[in-house]
Design a protein around this motif. Structure first.
Motif, PDB file in Angstrom:
ATOM      1  N   ARG A 162       0.164  -1.524  -0.135  1.00 24.57           N
ATOM      2  CA  ARG A 162      -0.195  -0.067  -0.101  1.00 24.57           C
ATOM      3  C   ARG A 162       0.743   1.441   0.100  1.00 24.57           C
ATOM      4  NH1 ARG A 162      -5.457  -1.363   3.848  1.00 24.57           N
ATOM      5  NH2 ARG A 162      -4.981  -4.075   2.543  1.00 24.57           N
ATOM      6  N   ILE A 163       0.735   2.518  -1.078  1.00 29.10           N
ATOM      7  CA  ILE A 163       1.885   3.534  -0.812  1.00 29.10           C
ATOM      8  C   ILE A 163       0.630   4.557  -0.350  1.00 29.10           C
ATOM      9  CG2 ILE A 163       2.623   4.866  -2.362  1.00 29.10           C
ATOM     10  CD1 ILE A 163       3.816   2.206  -4.076  1.00 29.10           C
ATOM     11  N   ILE A 164       0.643   5.647   0.114  1.00 26.22           N
ATOM     12  CA  ILE A 164      -0.026   6.525   0.290  1.00 26.22           C
ATOM     13  C   ILE A 164       0.415   7.609   0.477  1.00 26.22           C
ATOM     14  CG2 ILE A 164      -1.664   7.640   2.288  1.00 26.22           C
ATOM     15  CD1 ILE A 164      -0.716   4.622   2.658  1.00 26.22           C
ATOM     16  N   ASN A 165       0.506   8.527  -0.622  1.00 23.57           N
ATOM     17  CA  ASN A 165       0.992   9.960  -0.825  1.00 23.57           C
ATOM     18  C   ASN A 165       0.159  11.292  -0.403  1.00 23.57           C
ATOM     19  OD1 ASN A 165       2.823   8.551  -2.771  1.00 23.57           O
ATOM     20  ND2 ASN A 165       1.106   8.662  -4.624  1.00 23.57           N
ATOM     21  N   ILE A 166       1.036  11.887   0.550  1.00 20.60           N
ATOM     22  CA  ILE A 166       0.223  12.853   1.066  1.00 20.60           C
ATOM     23  C   ILE A 166       0.705  14.475   0.402  1.00 20.60           C
ATOM     24  CG2 ILE A 166       0.199  14.596   2.976  1.00 20.60           C
ATOM     25  CD1 ILE A 166      -0.124  11.517   4.068  1.00 20.60           C
ATOM     26  N   GLY A 225      -1.584  -6.642  -6.903  1.00 18.24           N
ATOM     27  CA  GLY A 225      -1.900  -6.627  -6.068  1.00 18.24           C
ATOM     28  C   GLY A 225      -1.334  -5.661  -4.750  1.00 18.24           C
ATOM     29  N   VAL A 226      -0.910  -4.006  -5.318  1.00 12.32           N
ATOM     30  CA  VAL A 226      -0.579  -2.539  -4.661  1.00 12.32           C
ATOM     31  C   VAL A 226      -1.695  -1.419  -4.994  1.00 12.32           C
ATOM     32  CG1 VAL A 226       1.666  -0.940  -4.858  1.00 12.32           C
ATOM     33  CG2 VAL A 226       1.395  -3.586  -5.170  1.00 12.32           C
ATOM     34  N   THR A 227      -2.158  -1.236  -4.009  1.00 14.47           N
ATOM     35  CA  THR A 227      -3.214  -0.156  -4.423  1.00 14.47           C
ATOM     36  C   THR A 227      -2.785   1.400  -3.077  1.00 14.47           C
ATOM     37  OG1 THR A 227      -3.087  -0.205  -1.699  1.00 14.47           O
ATOM     38  CG2 THR A 227      -5.124  -1.626  -2.735  1.00 14.47           C
ATOM     39  N   VAL A 228      -2.249   2.082  -4.760  1.00 18.23           N
ATOM     40  CA  VAL A 228      -1.944   3.450  -4.649  1.00 18.23           C
ATOM     41  C   VAL A 228      -2.923   4.384  -3.846  1.00 18.23           C
ATOM     42  CG1 VAL A 228      -0.248   5.489  -5.317  1.00 18.23           C
ATOM     43  CG2 VAL A 228      -0.154   2.870  -5.754  1.00 18.23           C
ATOM     44  N   ASN A 229      -2.983   5.741  -2.740  1.00 17.40           N
ATOM     45  CA  ASN A 229      -4.284   6.559  -2.787  1.00 17.40           C
ATOM     46  C   ASN A 229      -3.496   6.947  -2.432  1.00 17.40           C
ATOM     47  OD1 ASN A 229      -6.696   4.623  -2.878  1.00 17.40           O
ATOM     48  ND2 ASN A 229      -5.347   3.239  -1.458  1.00 17.40           N
ATOM     49  N   ALA A 230      -3.958   8.429  -1.759  1.00 18.65           N
ATOM     50  CA  ALA A 230      -3.717   9.905  -1.397  1.00 18.65           C
ATOM     51  C   ALA A 230      -4.862  10.514  -0.252  1.00 18.65           C
ATOM     52  CB  ALA A 230      -3.641  10.788  -2.541  1.00 18.65           C
ATOM     53  N   VAL A 231      -3.694  11.754   0.633  1.00 17.60           N
ATOM     54  CA  VAL A 231      -4.641  12.167   1.770  1.00 17.60           C
ATOM     55  C   VAL A 231      -4.173  13.278   1.428  1.00 17.60           C
ATOM     56  CG1 VAL A 231      -4.856  12.434   3.822  1.00 17.60           C
ATOM     57  CG2 VAL A 231      -4.460   9.533   3.050  1.00 17.60           C
ATOM     58  N   ALA A 232      -5.889  14.315   1.670  1.00 16.03           N
ATOM     59  CA  ALA A 232      -4.946  15.891   0.984  1.00 16.03           C
ATOM     60  C   ALA A 232      -6.003  16.596   2.458  1.00 16.03           C
ATOM     61  CB  ALA A 232      -5.713  15.875   0.203  1.00 16.03           C
ATOM     62  N   PRO A 233      -4.492  17.260   2.889  1.00 15.76           N
ATOM     63  CA  PRO A 233      -4.818  17.467   3.949  1.00 15.76           C
ATOM     64  C   PRO A 233      -5.077  19.249   3.451  1.00 15.76           C
ATOM     65  CG  PRO A 233      -2.940  16.895   4.830  1.00 15.76           C
ATOM     66  CD  PRO A 233      -3.632  16.239   3.431  1.00 15.76           C
ATOM     67  N   GLY A 234      -6.156  19.973   4.177  1.00 24.02           N
ATOM     68  CA  GLY A 234      -6.898  21.161   4.362  1.00 24.02           C
ATOM     69  C   GLY A 234      -5.100  22.059   5.603  1.00 24.02           C
ATOM     70  N   PHE A 235      -6.141  22.840   6.329  1.00 23.14           N
ATOM     71  CA  PHE A 235      -5.057  23.494   7.220  1.00 23.14           C
ATOM     72  C   PHE A 235      -4.846  22.731   8.419  1.00 23.14           C
ATOM     73  CE2 PHE A 235      -6.372  27.025   4.651  1.00 23.14           C
ATOM     74  CZ  PHE A 235      -5.050  27.597   4.510  1.00 23.14           C
ATOM     75  N   ILE A 236      -3.971  22.357   8.731  1.00 20.37           N
ATOM     76  CA  ILE A 236      -3.254  21.533   9.457  1.00 20.37           C
ATOM     77  C   ILE A 236      -2.694  22.486  10.892  1.00 20.37           C
ATOM     78  CG2 ILE A 236      -2.225  18.866  10.340  1.00 20.37           C
ATOM     79  CD1 ILE A 236      -5.107  18.595   8.757  1.00 20.37           C
ATOM     80  N   GLU A 237      -2.920  22.244  12.034  1.00 23.23           N
ATOM     81  CA  GLU A 237      -2.156  22.744  13.295  1.00 23.23           C
ATOM     82  C   GLU A 237      -0.509  22.225  13.371  1.00 23.23           C
ATOM     83  OE1 GLU A 237      -4.585  21.480  17.416  1.00 23.23           O
ATOM     84  OE2 GLU A 237      -5.534  22.674  16.680  1.00 23.23           O
ATOM     85  N   SER A 238       0.026  23.985  13.153  1.00 24.88           N
ATOM     86  CA  SER A 238       1.441  23.406  13.468  1.00 24.88           C
ATOM     87  C   SER A 238       2.142  24.590  13.522  1.00 24.88           C
ATOM     88  CB  SER A 238       1.981  23.014  11.925  1.00 24.88           C
ATOM     89  OG  SER A 238       1.210  23.778  10.844  1.00 24.88           O
TER      90      SER A 238
END
Length: 250
Positions: free
Chosen positions: A140-144, A181-194
């Motif tokens: 599993r590959i997850i791209n930010i 059998g390899v999945t590739v998805n992404a997560v798109a954050p908005g404004f995150i505390e930092s």
């Protein structure tokens, strides 16, 4: 009877994991049972602190330095993971930088450095890691990425372009790797505390977020854990999960 951790026996590599969202993701995957490789570029002390947090919670982790924009270093990093742990099941492409400025004033070096790390780095890490995953016929590959990759943002042409590119790369790779059998998805954050968002004028930002608050790094990490560890995510690929408080509804 105790339920086994969903990532028990698996190995997860998280790039840019010495602080912020990356550190939260590393800790979350450690709690899910993975052996976590905490990648960092220069902050060895901060990376060691993340390793200590994971181990203190009963998990397993180790730190590994590499500049993900450097092809040779990326290949050496993945080789080191495979030599030490014998496998690589999860890759989280999180490392990134910003070099903000209006296009008319943006230096070519600031454009290129953001593209090199935030986009080319994702390509290099994915290429290196996918070889082992495709042979194993699982991974599993997850791209930010970022919500600015969906709608753009004045003063962030380089960052927005890189993050939009990550979305295109995610979907292309998902199509290429699905047959093994390899999945590739992404997560798109908005404004995150930092530290970075703490310096911004928050009033107009909060008005643009239906939930009325910034997100927390742990909330992004939760989405990554779902994509990496939850059996229900096995049938998801080529998707972009927005963790933005409703800021971008599409």
């Amino acid at each position: 009877m105790a339920v086994a951790a969903p990532l028990a026996g698996q190995v997860a590599l998280v790039t840019g994991a010495s602080r912020g969202i990356g550190a939260a993701i590393a800790c979350e995957l450690g709690q899910a049972g993975a052996t976590v490789v905490v990648n960092y570029a220069s902050s060895a002390e901060a990376a060691a602190a993340v390793v200590n947090r994971i181990e203190a919670a009963g998990g397993s982790a180790w730190a590994l330095q590499a500049d993900v924009a450097d092809e040779a270093q990326v290949d050496s990093m993945v080789k080191a993971v495979l030599e030490r742990d014998g496998r690589l099941d999860v890759l989280v492409n999180n490392a990134g930088i910003t070099r903000d400025g209006l296009v008319m004033r943006m230096k070519t070096a600031d454009w290129q450095s953001v593209i090199d790390l935030n986009l080319t780095g994702v390509f290099l890490c994915t290429r290196a890691a996918s070889r082992a995953m495709l042979r194993a016929r699982q991974g599993r590959i997850i791209n930010i990425t970022s919500v600015v990759g969906l709608f753009g943002n004045a003063g962030q042409a380089n960052y927005s372009a890189a993050k939009a590119g990550v979305i295109g790369l995610t979907r292309s790779n998902a199509a290429e790797f699905a047959g093994r059998g390899v999945t590739v998805n992404a997560v798109a954050p908005g404004f995150i505390e930092s530290d970075m968002t703490a310096e911004l004028d928050q009033e107009p930002i909060l008005k643009a977020i239906p939930l009325g608050r910034m997100g927390r790094p742990e909330e992004v990490a939760g989405a990554v854990r779902f994509l990496a560890a939850d059996p229900a995510a096995a049938y998801m690929t080529g998707q972009v999960l927005q963790v933005d408080g409703g800021m971008v509804m599409r």
